[in-house]
Design an enzyme around this catalytic site. Structure first.
Site, PDB file in Angstrom:
ATOM      1  N   TYR A 107      16.898  -1.459  14.815  1.00  0.00           N
ATOM      2  CA  TYR A 107      17.217  -2.879  14.618  1.00  0.00           C
ATOM      3  C   TYR A 107      18.650  -3.132  15.079  1.00  0.00           C
ATOM      4  CZ  TYR A 107      16.565  -7.436  12.367  1.00  0.00           C
ATOM      5  OH  TYR A 107      16.404  -8.775  12.113  1.00  0.00           O
ATOM      6  N   PHE A 118      14.006 -16.503  18.541  1.00  0.00           N
ATOM      7  CA  PHE A 118      14.729 -16.962  17.341  1.00  0.00           C
ATOM      8  C   PHE A 118      15.094 -15.758  16.483  1.00  0.00           C
ATOM      9  CE2 PHE A 118      15.055 -18.053  12.895  1.00  0.00           C
ATOM     10  CZ  PHE A 118      15.976 -19.094  12.948  1.00  0.00           C
ATOM     11  N   LYS A 169       0.168  -7.865   0.551  1.00  0.00           N
ATOM     12  CA  LYS A 169       1.116  -8.791  -0.072  1.00  0.00           C
ATOM     13  C   LYS A 169       2.541  -8.320   0.177  1.00  0.00           C
ATOM     14  CE  LYS A 169      -2.107  -9.580  -3.827  1.00  0.00           C
ATOM     15  NZ  LYS A 169      -2.420  -9.304  -5.217  1.00  0.00           N
TER      16      LYS A 169
HETATM   17  N1  LIG Z   1      13.476 -13.303  14.004  1.00  0.00           N
HETATM   18  C1  LIG Z   1      13.745 -13.498  12.722  1.00  0.00           C
HETATM   19  O1  LIG Z   1      14.777 -14.023  12.357  1.00  0.00           O
HETATM   20  C2  LIG Z   1      12.723 -13.071  11.732  1.00  0.00           C
HETATM   21  C3  LIG Z   1      12.826 -13.453  10.393  1.00  0.00           C
HETATM   22  C4  LIG Z   1      11.828 -13.065   9.504  1.00  0.00           C
HETATM   23  C5  LIG Z   1      10.782 -12.280   9.952  1.00  0.00           C
HETATM   24  N2  LIG Z   1      10.740 -11.904  11.252  1.00  0.00           N
HETATM   25  C6  LIG Z   1       9.638 -11.120  11.805  1.00  0.00           C
HETATM   26  O2  LIG Z   1       8.458 -11.851  11.604  1.00  0.00           O
HETATM   27  C7  LIG Z   1       7.373 -10.969  11.454  1.00  0.00           C
HETATM   28  C8  LIG Z   1       6.660 -11.292  10.147  1.00  0.00           C
HETATM   29  O3  LIG Z   1       7.537 -11.008   9.077  1.00  0.00           O
HETATM   30  P1  LIG Z   1       7.048 -11.205   7.563  1.00  0.00           P
HETATM   31  O4  LIG Z   1       8.078 -10.703   6.643  1.00  0.00           O
HETATM   32  O5  LIG Z   1       6.573 -12.598   7.421  1.00  0.00           O
HETATM   33  O6  LIG Z   1       5.822 -10.183   7.610  1.00  0.00           O
HETATM   34  P2  LIG Z   1       4.706  -9.806   6.549  1.00  0.00           P
HETATM   35  O7  LIG Z   1       4.591 -10.836   5.499  1.00  0.00           O
HETATM   36  O8  LIG Z   1       4.911  -8.387   6.190  1.00  0.00           O
HETATM   37  O9  LIG Z   1       3.395  -9.920   7.466  1.00  0.00           O
HETATM   38  C9  LIG Z   1       3.195  -9.136   8.601  1.00  0.00           C
HETATM   39  C10 LIG Z   1       2.211  -9.873   9.497  1.00  0.00           C
HETATM   40  O10 LIG Z   1       2.076  -9.196  10.723  1.00  0.00           O
HETATM   41  C11 LIG Z   1       0.683  -9.108  11.035  1.00  0.00           C
HETATM   42  N3  LIG Z   1       0.468  -7.923  11.875  1.00  0.00           N
HETATM   43  C12 LIG Z   1       0.822  -6.654  11.632  1.00  0.00           C
HETATM   44  N4  LIG Z   1       0.472  -5.856  12.653  1.00  0.00           N
HETATM   45  C13 LIG Z   1      -0.142  -6.652  13.566  1.00  0.00           C
HETATM   46  C14 LIG Z   1      -0.731  -6.438  14.835  1.00  0.00           C
HETATM   47  N5  LIG Z   1      -0.772  -5.213  15.388  1.00  0.00           N
HETATM   48  N6  LIG Z   1      -1.276  -7.503  15.480  1.00  0.00           N
HETATM   49  C15 LIG Z   1      -1.246  -8.724  14.929  1.00  0.00           C
HETATM   50  N7  LIG Z   1      -0.695  -8.997  13.739  1.00  0.00           N
HETATM   51  C16 LIG Z   1      -0.148  -7.978  13.060  1.00  0.00           C
HETATM   52  C17 LIG Z   1       0.013  -8.986   9.689  1.00  0.00           C
HETATM   53  O11 LIG Z   1      -1.332  -9.325   9.815  1.00  0.00           O
HETATM   54  P3  LIG Z   1      -2.479  -8.656   8.886  1.00  0.00           P
HETATM   55  O12 LIG Z   1      -2.395  -9.362   7.568  1.00  0.00           O
HETATM   56  O13 LIG Z   1      -3.704  -8.914   9.641  1.00  0.00           O
HETATM   57  O14 LIG Z   1      -2.135  -7.183   8.764  1.00  0.00           O
HETATM   58  C18 LIG Z   1       0.820 -10.019   8.906  1.00  0.00           C
HETATM   59  O15 LIG Z   1       0.370 -11.309   9.191  1.00  0.00           O
HETATM   60  C19 LIG Z   1       7.958  -9.568  11.521  1.00  0.00           C
HETATM   61  O16 LIG Z   1       7.879  -9.129  12.859  1.00  0.00           O
HETATM   62  C20 LIG Z   1       9.394  -9.784  11.137  1.00  0.00           C
HETATM   63  O17 LIG Z   1      10.253  -8.771  11.629  1.00  0.00           O
HETATM   64  C21 LIG Z   1      11.676 -12.279  12.145  1.00  0.00           C
END
Ligand SMILES: NC(=O)c1ccc[n+]([C@@H]2O[C@H](COP(=O)([O-])OP(=O)(O)OC[C@H]3O[C@@H](n4cnc5c(N)ncnc54)[C@H](OP(=O)(O)O)[C@@H]3O)[C@@H](O)[C@H]2O)c1
Length: 404
Positions: free
Chosen positions: A92, A327, A394
């Site tokens: 990261y 973003f 979750k």
């Molecule tokens: N850029 C930023 O500022 C920022 C801020 C916050 C989060 N994020 C990013 O946003 C993403 C989501 O974060 P979160 O905390 O909301 O995650 P989370 O609640 O842990 O959820 C993870 C999600 O990713 C999906 N997923 C996992 N592996 C996958 C794959 N191979 N193909 C398609 N979908 C997949 C899961 O789907 P299933 O339920 O089907 O497993 C679930 O919907 C992460 O990549 C995180 O690093 C970025």
């Protein structure tokens, strides 16, 4: 007898495998041991790697009273976010600073680089140092400094690295998760294109914590959302849940890639341009999602859960004037003033207090005060291994109690 021995052997082998303790030929990792048996406890690491191998729990001496302009806080809940895993893996861009202030006679003493896991968390003020105004005992605060090391029972933190949040109207889980995912959702919905009531947004990873915040914040603004999720056994249950949060349509990636899906979307939108797409998955399905966007649309990428690249047809840029953005909430915090940050938190807290933005469905992993450090280490490593296998639907929140 033989079967008992075999069972016992299997039990130990399985246990070692499950807990990720076997390193190589005959080598078994010993957890760091500390002579300190009660006090402040943290989940720490000294080198980057797989969290199920490098993390361990360690007890440290209790903290001194907070120095000037510093507050002593007790952590109530600290999320395990996908980015926290990447930080521990060392992939990261934001790096944590070593926690030199934690001293111990065990591994990770003042001389070596000891890092405390965790970026965000909710804490309660226990004591305030000289010079502090506007904060008192029992106030709730969230961390505003990135990578502040929140997987710890208590800490002395600088007043400028925290922000007070209301105790009433917010659940602990809502407050603990309010600095990363809800702001990401809110800013992506507001920073790229001006959307008014009845406008449409498409997003993938819609059941992620960010995705669920997008659905709710969009619904509160009167926006309509088309949400893509992975197929699963109980897909109807998931669709119902997201529709209940305010999603307009919930669709699987298989449906998205189906032949007549674009016609269906035209029917839903009445041919209205979709001007915002949010992507946290990338890969082939995001190409299909981008094709749903209309003239002058913006595709905002904030994650790549599929670990695949993002590939888009050139025609979308030439004929539809598509603009793509990345973003990162950390960048947003760096570039905005403390006032803007405060305004954002107020807006989110108000949405939460008004029932328009629910906390994520979550599980709490308690590292109990009665667990010894070795037991706590095994618990954390096992959890990390299960997390990597996608065993939690979750959000997982940590509660780390002081060692008794
Ligand atoms: N850029 C930023 O500022 C920022 C801020 C916050 C989060 N994020 C990013 O946003 C993403 C989501 O974060 P979160 O905390 O909301 O995650 P989370 O609640 O842990 O959820 C993870 C999600 O990713 C999906 N997923 C996992 N592996 C996958 C794959 N191979 N193909 C398609 N979908 C997949 C899961 O789907 P299933 O339920 O089907 O497993 C679930 O919907 C992460 O990549 C995180 O690093 C970025």
């Amino acid at each position: 007898m033989i079967s008992t021995l075999r069972t016992r052997h299997l039990f130990f082998a399985l246990n070692r495998q499950l807990l990720g303790l076997t390193l190589g030929q005959g080598q078994v990792h010993n957890f760091a041991t500390s002579s300190i048996t009660s006090g402040n406890r943290a989940i720490v690491y000294t080198s980057n790697g797989d969290p199920s191998s490098v993390l361990y729990a360690q007890t440290f001496p209790n903290l001194p009273p907070p120095p000037p302009n510093t507050v002593n806080v007790k952590f109530l809940l600290s999320p395990i976010n996908p980015a926290d895993i990447n930080v521990i893996e060392g992939v990261y861009p934001t790096k944590p600073v070593p926690s030199h202030s934690l001293s111990t006679s065990g591994k990770g003493s003042k001389d070596s680089s000891l890092f405390v896991g965790g970026n965000e968390g909710l804490a309660e003020v226990v004591d305030v140092g000289p010079g502090i105004t506007g904060l008192q005992q029992r106030d709730w605060v969230v961390m505003t400094k990135p990578q502040s090391g929140t997987w710890i029972s208590s800490k002395n933190v600088s007043a400028q690295d925290i922000l007070k949040v209301p105790r009433s109207g917010l659940s602990e889980a809502q407050a603990a998760t309010m600095t990363v995912n809800p702001p990401t959702a809110y800013n992506m919905l507001h920073d790229y294109v001006e959307l008014g009531e009845g406008d449409w947004v498409v997003q993938n990873g819609a059941n992620s914590a960010v995705g669920q915040a997008v659905i709710q914040i969009a619904a509160a603004k009167g926006l309509q959302t088309i949400n893509f999720v992975r197929q699963r056994d109980q897909i109807d249950h998931l669709k119902e849940h997201l529709l209940g949060l305010g999603a307009t349509h919930v669709v699987t990636y298989e449906e998205l890639c189906g032949k007549s899906f674009r016609d269906k979307v035209k029917e839903w939108t009445g041919g209205k341009n979709i001007r915002l797409g949010l992507n946290c998955v990338s890969g082939k399905t995001t190409t299909f999602m981008a094709r749903l966007l209309g003239q002058d649309a913006h595709l905002v990428s904030y994650g790549a859960m599929s670990k695949e690249p993002l590939s888009l047809p050139t025609s979308l840029f030439i004929f539809k004037n598509l603009t793509c953005h990345g973003f990162w909430q950390s960048r947003w915090y760096l570039r905005r003033t403390p006032k803007e940050r405060e305004r954002l938190f107020k807006t989110l807290a108000s949405l939460m207090c008004n029932g328009k933005l629910k906390g994520p469905e979550h599980e709490v992993l308690v590292v109990s005060g009665t667990d010894e450090d070795n037991q706590a280490s095994l618990k954390i490593r096992d959890t990390m291994a299960r997390l990597a296998r996608g065993k939690f639907g979750k959000k997982l929140l940590l509660k780390i109690e002081e060692t008794l």
